[in-house]
Design a protein around this motif. Sequence first.
Motif, short mmCIF file in Angstrom:
data_model
loop_
_atom_site.label_atom_id
_atom_site.label_comp_id
_atom_site.label_asym_id
_atom_site.label_seq_id
_atom_site.Cartn_x
_atom_site.Cartn_y
_atom_site.Cartn_z
N TYR A 6 -62.76 -2.39 -3.36
CA TYR A 6 -61.52 -3.28 -3.81
C TYR A 6 -60.87 -3.49 -2.75
CZ TYR A 6 -63.60 -3.17 -8.56
OH TYR A 6 -64.26 -3.20 -9.83
N ASN A 7 -60.36 -4.80 -2.58
CA ASN A 7 -59.32 -4.76 -1.49
C ASN A 7 -57.86 -4.49 -1.97
OD1 ASN A 7 -56.82 -6.72 -0.36
ND2 ASN A 7 -58.70 -7.30 0.86
N GLY A 8 -57.29 -3.67 -1.15
CA GLY A 8 -56.09 -2.93 -1.49
C GLY A 8 -54.83 -3.75 -1.61
N GLN A 9 -54.70 -4.97 -1.08
CA GLN A 9 -53.98 -5.85 -1.09
C GLN A 9 -53.88 -6.74 -2.24
OE1 GLN A 9 -50.94 -5.58 0.79
NE2 GLN A 9 -52.20 -3.75 1.47
N THR A 10 -55.25 -7.45 -2.49
CA THR A 10 -55.43 -8.45 -3.58
C THR A 10 -56.17 -8.06 -4.75
OG1 THR A 10 -57.46 -9.00 -2.51
CG2 THR A 10 -55.55 -10.09 -1.59
#
Length: 193
Positions: A6-10
Amino acid sequence: GSILRYNGQTGAFMGTFVAAGSGGLASVRDIAFGPDGNLYADSGASNQVLRFAGSTGAFMGIAAQGGGLNGPVGLTFGPDGSMYVGGALSNRIYRFASDGTLMRTFNPGALANAVGVSIGPDGMLYAAMSVSNVVARFDPDTGALLGTIGAGSGLNIPIYMQLSAAGELLVGSFGNDSVYRFDPVSGVSHGVL
């Protein structure tokens, strides 16, 4: 039996990083990137720690097994590159060299069900003891039990933990769906997130 990315920011799903069953992976309990940049995963069904390429997720082999390791839950690395694994069903903590050689087992004595493990800012090893509802503190070299944290705090089946950016020990409490905060050195509670 798979590891997803998963994208760590979004938080957006980015795909499967390690396919189900890759290298025998089953019942994943914990993952951690090692000092070599590769991904390590506790495989609960096979009582092993498996290694995967940190950039592609390709299976690279068995990183650790044996010594009675049963029910691996919890995985962390020491500053010397050694790997610490909680053995929930064997009620021990295992220290493996970077080549997978078993170096030592820690016996927590009357404390039961060693699961999540983490190295604190003081260099000591912390282990969530899910049946005893405390976090045990060990000398990572000798295995000596140095004390416990969290008795009477409300911890209920502590399983996973990690250090926050602020240096607090964050402990997941499965039995009451909470995350507890402690000073890892003094053991003082900083409340619940």
